[in-house]
Motif scaffolding. Structure first.
Motif, PDB file in Angstrom:
ATOM      1  N   ALA A   1      -4.734  17.388 -22.341  1.00 23.31           N
ATOM      2  CA  ALA A   1      -3.983  16.462 -23.188  1.00 23.31           C
ATOM      3  C   ALA A   1      -3.694  15.174 -22.426  1.00 23.31           C
ATOM      4  O   ALA A   1      -3.825  14.071 -22.970  1.00 23.31           O
ATOM      5  CB  ALA A   1      -2.695  17.110 -23.668  1.00 23.31           C
ATOM      6  N   SER A   2      -3.341  15.303 -21.138  1.00 24.22           N
ATOM      7  CA  SER A   2      -3.059  14.121 -20.311  1.00 24.22           C
ATOM      8  C   SER A   2      -4.333  13.351 -20.001  1.00 24.22           C
ATOM      9  O   SER A   2      -4.369  12.125 -20.099  1.00 24.22           O
ATOM     10  CB  SER A   2      -2.403  14.536 -18.989  1.00 24.22           C
ATOM     11  OG  SER A   2      -1.178  15.152 -19.239  1.00 24.22           O
TER      12      SER A   2
ATOM     13  N   GLN B   1       4.531  22.066 -28.204  1.00 27.65           N
ATOM     14  CA  GLN B   1       3.276  21.990 -27.453  1.00 27.65           C
ATOM     15  C   GLN B   1       2.206  21.348 -28.327  1.00 27.65           C
ATOM     16  O   GLN B   1       2.131  21.627 -29.527  1.00 27.65           O
ATOM     17  CB  GLN B   1       2.796  23.390 -27.057  1.00 27.65           C
ATOM     18  CG  GLN B   1       3.637  24.069 -26.003  1.00 27.65           C
ATOM     19  CD  GLN B   1       3.479  23.424 -24.644  1.00 27.65           C
ATOM     20  OE1 GLN B   1       2.373  23.210 -24.166  1.00 27.65           O
ATOM     21  NE2 GLN B   1       4.593  23.087 -24.029  1.00 27.65           N
TER      22      GLN B   1
ATOM     23  N   LYS C   1       3.311  26.750 -13.891  1.00 29.18           N
ATOM     24  CA  LYS C   1       2.680  26.659 -15.212  1.00 29.18           C
ATOM     25  C   LYS C   1       2.493  28.048 -15.823  1.00 29.18           C
ATOM     26  O   LYS C   1       2.672  28.242 -17.011  1.00 29.18           O
ATOM     27  CB  LYS C   1       1.342  25.918 -15.117  1.00 29.18           C
ATOM     28  CG  LYS C   1       1.559  24.436 -14.926  1.00 29.18           C
ATOM     29  CD  LYS C   1       0.275  23.681 -14.841  1.00 29.18           C
ATOM     30  CE  LYS C   1       0.613  22.215 -14.604  1.00 29.18           C
ATOM     31  NZ  LYS C   1      -0.508  21.402 -14.302  1.00 29.18           N
TER      32      LYS C   1
ATOM     33  N   ASN D   1      -2.433  21.385 -20.786  1.00 33.37           N
ATOM     34  CA  ASN D   1      -1.660  20.151 -20.666  1.00 33.37           C
ATOM     35  C   ASN D   1      -2.455  19.091 -19.922  1.00 33.37           C
ATOM     36  O   ASN D   1      -2.377  17.911 -20.238  1.00 33.37           O
ATOM     37  CB  ASN D   1      -0.327  20.407 -19.950  1.00 33.37           C
ATOM     38  CG  ASN D   1       0.635  21.198 -20.801  1.00 33.37           C
ATOM     39  OD1 ASN D   1       0.553  21.191 -22.024  1.00 33.37           O
ATOM     40  ND2 ASN D   1       1.547  21.904 -20.160  1.00 33.37           N
TER      41      ASN D   1
ATOM     42  N   SER E   1     -10.268  21.031 -17.203  1.00 32.21           N
ATOM     43  CA  SER E   1     -10.342  20.008 -18.251  1.00 32.21           C
ATOM     44  C   SER E   1     -11.605  19.170 -18.129  1.00 32.21           C
ATOM     45  O   SER E   1     -12.335  18.980 -19.102  1.00 32.21           O
ATOM     46  CB  SER E   1      -9.129  19.080 -18.171  1.00 32.21           C
ATOM     47  OG  SER E   1      -7.955  19.810 -18.365  1.00 32.21           O
TER      48      SER E   1
ATOM     49  N   GLN F   1      -7.156  29.507 -18.964  1.00 28.55           N
ATOM     50  CA  GLN F   1      -6.270  28.908 -17.978  1.00 28.55           C
ATOM     51  C   GLN F   1      -6.645  29.291 -16.554  1.00 28.55           C
ATOM     52  O   GLN F   1      -6.587  28.480 -15.660  1.00 28.55           O
ATOM     53  CB  GLN F   1      -4.831  29.404 -18.189  1.00 28.55           C
ATOM     54  CG  GLN F   1      -4.033  28.634 -19.184  1.00 28.55           C
ATOM     55  CD  GLN F   1      -2.579  29.103 -19.145  1.00 28.55           C
ATOM     56  OE1 GLN F   1      -2.296  30.278 -19.357  1.00 28.55           O
ATOM     57  NE2 GLN F   1      -1.681  28.203 -18.883  1.00 28.55           N
TER      58      GLN F   1
ATOM     59  N   GLU G   1       4.063  29.409 -19.270  1.00 26.81           N
ATOM     60  CA  GLU G   1       3.215  30.008 -20.310  1.00 26.81           C
ATOM     61  C   GLU G   1       3.682  31.425 -20.622  1.00 26.81           C
ATOM     62  O   GLU G   1       3.730  31.839 -21.776  1.00 26.81           O
ATOM     63  CB  GLU G   1       1.745  30.013 -19.854  1.00 26.81           C
ATOM     64  CG  GLU G   1       0.791  30.588 -20.874  1.00 26.81           C
ATOM     65  CD  GLU G   1       0.740  29.820 -22.187  1.00 26.81           C
ATOM     66  OE1 GLU G   1       0.456  30.451 -23.226  1.00 26.81           O
ATOM     67  OE2 GLU G   1       0.991  28.605 -22.207  1.00 26.81           O
TER      68      GLU G   1
ATOM     69  N   LYS H   1      -4.959  26.592 -28.426  1.00 27.21           N
ATOM     70  CA  LYS H   1      -4.191  25.987 -27.345  1.00 27.21           C
ATOM     71  C   LYS H   1      -5.097  25.056 -26.555  1.00 27.21           C
ATOM     72  O   LYS H   1      -6.315  25.274 -26.482  1.00 27.21           O
ATOM     73  CB  LYS H   1      -3.658  27.064 -26.390  1.00 27.21           C
ATOM     74  CG  LYS H   1      -2.660  27.998 -27.005  1.00 27.21           C
ATOM     75  CD  LYS H   1      -2.223  29.009 -25.952  1.00 27.21           C
ATOM     76  CE  LYS H   1      -1.287  30.044 -26.512  1.00 27.21           C
ATOM     77  NZ  LYS H   1      -0.856  30.998 -25.489  1.00 27.21           N
TER      78      LYS H   1
END
Length: 196
Positions: A152-153, A135, A23, A149, A92, A74, A27, A146
């Motif tokens: 978002a999932s 993205q 990842k 991911n 997340s 991140q 990025e 940003k």
């Protein structure tokens, strides 16, 4: 000779580190492309520099087994100049925000345990999920942020959804954390009802 359980734990750790490295490489490739296309702003550079400065004031204790650091959107930036990959699912679900102070405990089996120890002051905004450079990102108050991911999932967001996001209150940010989602189809249904 290591037992089967130790081998399994080491395998899981290696898989986690490889996923995180992949990842980070993706990025970095996107970031490199933005630099090449002249899309990196002074604001992006300034935010990264502030986080590294903040991390430099923290400490490593117990011979490297407990490390304090700062979440950069991140990863955790450590006071030793190293970057420690934060599991995206943890970031997340915990709604980590750039500038949060964290503690990393390296367990005897080599696994990492992260804990948020000092959340930065937060600001909430409502934004819309849009697609930019393939993205999903959030546009809120005229700026693009940003999102991980994994976020978002986890929240099953898609283009057009409205989201409540969290950013640092007193500093500029590149990343935001998703707090709540209003799906596009729900927005469309409300619009249809109001139109009647």
């Amino acid at each position: 000779m290591p037992n089967k359980n130790t081998k399994t734990q080491e395998s899981l750790l290696i898989k986690q580190l490889l996923r995180s490295a992949q990842k980070q490489i993706e990025e970095a490739a996107r970031l490199f492309e933005r630099i090449e296309n002249g899309q990196i702003t002074k604001e992006d550079e300034s935010t990264a520099k502030k986080i590294k400065t903040q991390a430099g004031k923290l400490k490593v204790i117990e011979e490297g087994k407990i490390i304090e650091g700062v979440f950069d959107g991140q990863n955790m930036q450590g006071p030793d100049g190293k970057t420690y990959p934060v599991p995206p699912n943890y970031a997340s679900k915990s709604k980590l925000v750039e500038g949060d102070t964290m503690k990393l405990t390296i367990m005897p089996d080599g696994s990492f345990r992260f804990k948020q120890i000092a959340p930065i002051e937060r600001k909430r905004m409502i934004g819309q999920v849009i697609l930019q450079d393939d993205q999903l990102v959030v546009e809120a108050e005229g700026k693009i942020y940003k999102i991980l991911n994994a976020s978002a999932s986890y929240y099953k967001v898609s283009q057009g959804d409205k989201v409540t996001v969290v950013i640092p209150q007193k500093r500029k940010a590149i990343w935001c954390a998703i707090e709540n989602v209003i799906k596009k189809k729900e927005i469309d249904n409300v619009d249809k009802i109001e139109a009647l």
